[in-house]
Write a protein that holds these residues in place. Structure first.
Motif, PDB file in Angstrom:
ATOM      1  N   VAL A   1     -10.168  -9.581  -3.131  1.00 39.59           N
ATOM      2  CA  VAL A   1      -9.053  -9.200  -3.092  1.00 39.59           C
ATOM      3  C   VAL A   1      -8.916  -8.372  -1.879  1.00 39.59           C
ATOM      4  CG1 VAL A   1      -7.408  -7.433  -3.915  1.00 39.59           C
ATOM      5  CG2 VAL A   1      -8.723  -8.701  -5.558  1.00 39.59           C
ATOM      6  N   PRO A   2      -8.146  -8.777  -1.028  1.00 42.47           N
ATOM      7  CA  PRO A   2      -7.883  -8.409   0.555  1.00 42.47           C
ATOM      8  C   PRO A   2      -7.251  -6.930   0.435  1.00 42.47           C
ATOM      9  CG  PRO A   2      -6.283 -10.142   0.201  1.00 42.47           C
ATOM     10  CD  PRO A   2      -7.232  -9.677  -1.220  1.00 42.47           C
ATOM     11  N   GLN A   3      -7.341  -6.229   1.590  1.00 33.31           N
ATOM     12  CA  GLN A   3      -6.899  -4.614   1.705  1.00 33.31           C
ATOM     13  C   GLN A   3      -5.439  -4.672   0.982  1.00 33.31           C
ATOM     14  OE1 GLN A   3      -8.080  -1.629   3.674  1.00 33.31           O
ATOM     15  NE2 GLN A   3     -10.141  -2.881   2.708  1.00 33.31           N
ATOM     16  N   SER A   4      -4.707  -5.587   1.453  1.00 30.59           N
ATOM     17  CA  SER A   4      -3.263  -5.491   0.981  1.00 30.59           C
ATOM     18  C   SER A   4      -2.873  -5.585  -0.325  1.00 30.59           C
ATOM     19  CB  SER A   4      -2.396  -6.230   1.721  1.00 30.59           C
ATOM     20  OG  SER A   4      -2.921  -7.643   1.653  1.00 30.59           O
ATOM     21  N   GLY A   5      -3.867  -5.909  -1.320  1.00 25.75           N
ATOM     22  CA  GLY A   5      -3.703  -6.392  -2.734  1.00 25.75           C
ATOM     23  C   GLY A   5      -3.917  -7.817  -2.945  1.00 25.75           C
ATOM     24  N   VAL A   6      -3.938  -8.153  -4.064  1.00 27.77           N
ATOM     25  CA  VAL A   6      -3.970  -9.754  -4.550  1.00 27.77           C
ATOM     26  C   VAL A   6      -3.125 -10.604  -3.698  1.00 27.77           C
ATOM     27  CG1 VAL A   6      -4.262 -11.334  -6.385  1.00 27.77           C
ATOM     28  CG2 VAL A   6      -4.725  -8.992  -6.622  1.00 27.77           C
ATOM     29  N   ASP A   7      -3.760 -11.826  -3.204  1.00 23.51           N
ATOM     30  CA  ASP A   7      -3.093 -12.875  -2.363  1.00 23.51           C
ATOM     31  C   ASP A   7      -2.225 -13.672  -3.419  1.00 23.51           C
ATOM     32  OD1 ASP A   7      -1.886 -14.776  -0.696  1.00 23.51           O
ATOM     33  OD2 ASP A   7      -4.077 -15.500  -0.113  1.00 23.51           O
ATOM     34  N   TRP A   8      -1.193 -13.293  -4.020  1.00 25.67           N
ATOM     35  CA  TRP A   8      -0.527 -13.979  -5.062  1.00 25.67           C
ATOM     36  C   TRP A   8      -0.221 -15.436  -4.514  1.00 25.67           C
ATOM     37  CZ3 TRP A   8      -2.347 -13.018  -9.328  1.00 25.67           C
ATOM     38  CH2 TRP A   8      -2.505 -11.641  -9.942  1.00 25.67           C
ATOM     39  N   SER A   9       0.471 -15.431  -3.386  1.00 19.89           N
ATOM     40  CA  SER A   9       0.984 -16.609  -2.796  1.00 19.89           C
ATOM     41  C   SER A   9      -0.267 -17.787  -2.737  1.00 19.89           C
ATOM     42  CB  SER A   9       1.639 -16.311  -1.735  1.00 19.89           C
ATOM     43  OG  SER A   9       1.934 -17.534  -1.000  1.00 19.89           O
ATOM     44  N   GLY A  10      -1.350 -17.390  -1.996  1.00 20.48           N
ATOM     45  CA  GLY A  10      -2.655 -18.317  -1.715  1.00 20.48           C
ATOM     46  C   GLY A  10      -2.933 -18.515  -3.132  1.00 20.48           C
TER      47      GLY A  10
END
Lengths: 321, 307
Positions: B265-274
């Motif tokens: 999980v990156p800093q900005s929150g889950v990478d839902w698109s990816g």
């Protein structure tokens, strides 16, 4: 079964014919058949037998053995007698995870069986569309991992469409997978979504075996759909339903994937199902002996449930004589 | 099995000609079921084609927000780390082409070998006469009752001792030779082939090996195909066993890679698109496979599950 039992007589005339007109080319093979097909059978069964012995029978025995040892993979297993089992009985986390697993199984099986039955009956009474049957099966093509991740996203508290809709309807958003009360039912329902179509198709196959004449006759007598369901469908479907139920119960006791990608046993062990705990004990804490003991316990529980279920549901017989 | 489906199709009729209230309710229920079944698939696609910024800004939009292929680019490793992080990704190097290939290798190896070896055994159990046959078959059947979880830990220990941890072979081996179910399933079919077929071939001078390859196996093409597709799907979707055995990219299959992707999980929150793009890559091959064989499988499934 019938073919096997009738095969020896049907073979006799053939062997007589062989003796009457021997063909040099195939003589040896036929002569072999006279004494049974032993060597050839050995050749044909060998690969499967190897797989069976090495990856099924031996691990089963070894699993039982390991449950009596302390074993961390690095040093040889050390025999400790019943230590692991004593520890298990006194381990509150074990009992909790057993409880959580049972809770999961009850919700999963309850919802899945009722919905699968409903879908199967709808498919049978409404339409013969193979397309609809195909559609119902599509979630089964997904892995539990995919199903878990997709629903994790749909049910996301902040951005999930599920919670968007709940919010738009004026309700409070629900932290489905982050809440101790909601987490297990949510995981159970995600797995219902993935498996219900397959179960429905199995039941549908059972329904297909019920002669349509029975429904026709009942309709002539003015029976309602509900009455036909209770008096014809249910009693005749019972053996199939029982077998499907036994299979799905065994399957759902082994829940792991969905938990692993959604909640990882949390929050606060609320979804720490038995298989997840076993996995953690083995690969997180390297207690392979203890993990094996819990596997043995799971095996015993499953065998007992299967036995009882088989007895109660009388899986082999229908209610209509 | 196909025969069963077709015959029943002809004489099971819809209940009434004119739509009654009951039928309308039933159809509405069926529609709702289809919708719940299929909507998540659309949502995967819609999210995969959205940007993470767009998703955060307009989560309820039924269409892709800010239409972009960036999610796929990230899943396929086509973006630089900097780009990926800027677009809400983790920047960790997970390249799904590679796992796709691993999944294809494992599933193909398992399916081809398992079905071939199981068919050989099934033939010996159904068609050959040898001492102890029924006892050995009984042993195989008993194997059906051992739940998968029970053999997984000891099997892992074995694979580790064989030095095959973190290899594709290590993932494949336990199911490569047989499953009791496959043997059982195919034996059932071989038993129902009329003996005359075999006798005719015998009289033509064919040996038993030849009969198996040239006569019985081709006759069994429909059940073999159904079993193969189901085995492929099961193997493709398997997560627990590959998770135990594989540690690195060299043996990581799609299911495991997806879970790893999800865990980053990156800093900005889950990478839902990816994540949804990766999910689609993991799921699409099975949808296509099923699309090709759906008719036969849907028809045969009755036979696969109920013993």
């Amino acid at each position: 079964m019938t073919v096997a039992s009738s095969s020896p007589p049907s073979r006799l005339p053939l062997r007589g014919a062989e003796g009457a007109q021997p063909k040099p080319k195939t003589h040896r093979i036929r002569a072999g058949a006279e004494h049974g097909d032993g060597p050839l059978a050995a050749l044909f069964v060998a690969p499967a037998m190897l797989g069976f012995l090495v990856f099924l029978l031996w691990p089963t025995l070894r699993g039982v053995y390991l449950s009596f040892t302390r074993f961390n993979l690095l040093t040889p297993a050390k025999w400790v007698g019943l230590d692991n089992y004593v520890r298990m009985v006194h381990d509150p986390i074990f009992w909790d995870s057993l409880k959580v697993t049972v809770e999961y199984v009850l919700i999963n099986i309850g919802v899945q069986t009722v919905s699968a039955l409903a879908i199967a009956v709808l498919l049978q009474r409404l339409t013969q569309s193979a397309v609809l049957r195909g559609i119902v099966l599509t979630p089964y093509l997904m892995s539990n991992v995919v199903a878990g991740i997709v629903w994790l996203w749909i049910l996301d508290t902040q951005l999930g469409i599920g919670n968007e809709i709940i919010g738009a309807l004026g309700f409070d958003r629900i932290p489905f997978l982050a809440d101790e009360t909601w987490a297990i039912p949510t995981i159970a329902l995600i797995n219902v979504w993935r498996h219900v179509g397959y179960t429905a198709l199995l039941l549908f196959a059972g329904l297909q075996a019920i002669p349509n004449d029975m429904y026709e006759a009942a309709k002539v007598d003015g029976a309602s759909e509900r009455r036909m369901f209770l008096r014809i469908t249910m009693p005749l479907l019972r053996p199939v339903l029982a077998v499907v139920l036994i299979m799905t119960v065994i399957g759902s006791f082994q829940v792991f994937d969905t938990v692993a990608v959604t909640t990882q046993g949390g929050p606060a062990n609320a979804t720490n199902v038995l298989q997840y705990y076993i996995y953690g004990s083995a690969f997180g804490r390297f207690q392979f002996g203890y993990a094996s003991a819990m596997s043995v316990a799971l095996l015993v529980v499953l065998s007992a449930i299967t036995f009882v279920q088989y007895r109660i549901t009388r899986a082999g017989q229908t209610d209509l004589g | 099995m196909a025969a069963v489906t077709t015959t029943t199709t002809t004489h099971v009729r819809p209940l009434r000609r004119r739509p009654s209230p009951g039928r309308i309710v039933a159809w509405a229920a069926m529609g709702a079921i289809a919708l719940i079944t299929l909507l998540p698939f659309y949502w995967i696609l819609r999210t995969a084609l959205s940007s993470n910024a767009g998703l955060a800004a307009d989560p309820g939009n039924p269409l892709p927000v800010d239409l972009t292929g960036s999610g796929f680019a990230r899943a396929l490793g086509l973006q630089s780390t900097k780009e990926a992080i800027a677009e809400g990704g983790a920047g960790g190097g997970l390249v799904f082409w590679h796992y796709l290939l691993n999944s294809v290798i494992v599933s193909t190896l398992v399916t081809v070998c398992q079905i071939f070896f199981s068919a050989m055994a099934a033939y010996a159990f159904a068609r050959l006469r040898w001492r102890g046959r029924d006892k050995v078959f009984g042993l195989f059947l008993a194997g059906l009752m051992v739940p998968a979880i029970f053999t997984l830990l000891p099997n892992f220990v074995l694979i580790k001792q064989l030095g095959l941890v973190d290899t594709l072979l290590g993932i494949s081996l336990p199911t490569m030779f047989m499953t009791p179910f496959a043997v059982f399933f195919l034996r059932q079919f071989f038993m129902n082939v009329p003996r005359e077929v075999e006798e005719a071939a015998l009289l033509d001078g064919a040996g038993k090996i030849r009969i198996f390859y040239r006569v019985l196996l081709p006759m069994a093409s429909t059940p073999v195909l159904t079993l193969a597709v189901l085995t492929y799907i099961t193997s493709w979707n398997d997560y627990f066993w590959p998770l135990m055995v594989s540690y690195s990219d060299s043996s990581r299959v799609l299911t495991v890679a997806l879970a790893v992707f999800r865990a980053q999980v990156p800093q900005s929150g889950v990478d839902w698109s990816g994540l949804m793009a990766a999910t689609l890559i993991a799921a699409l091959p099975m949808l296509v496979l099923f699309g090709v064989f759906a008719r036969r499988i849907v028809g045969t499934i009755s036979f696969t599950g109920i013993k």
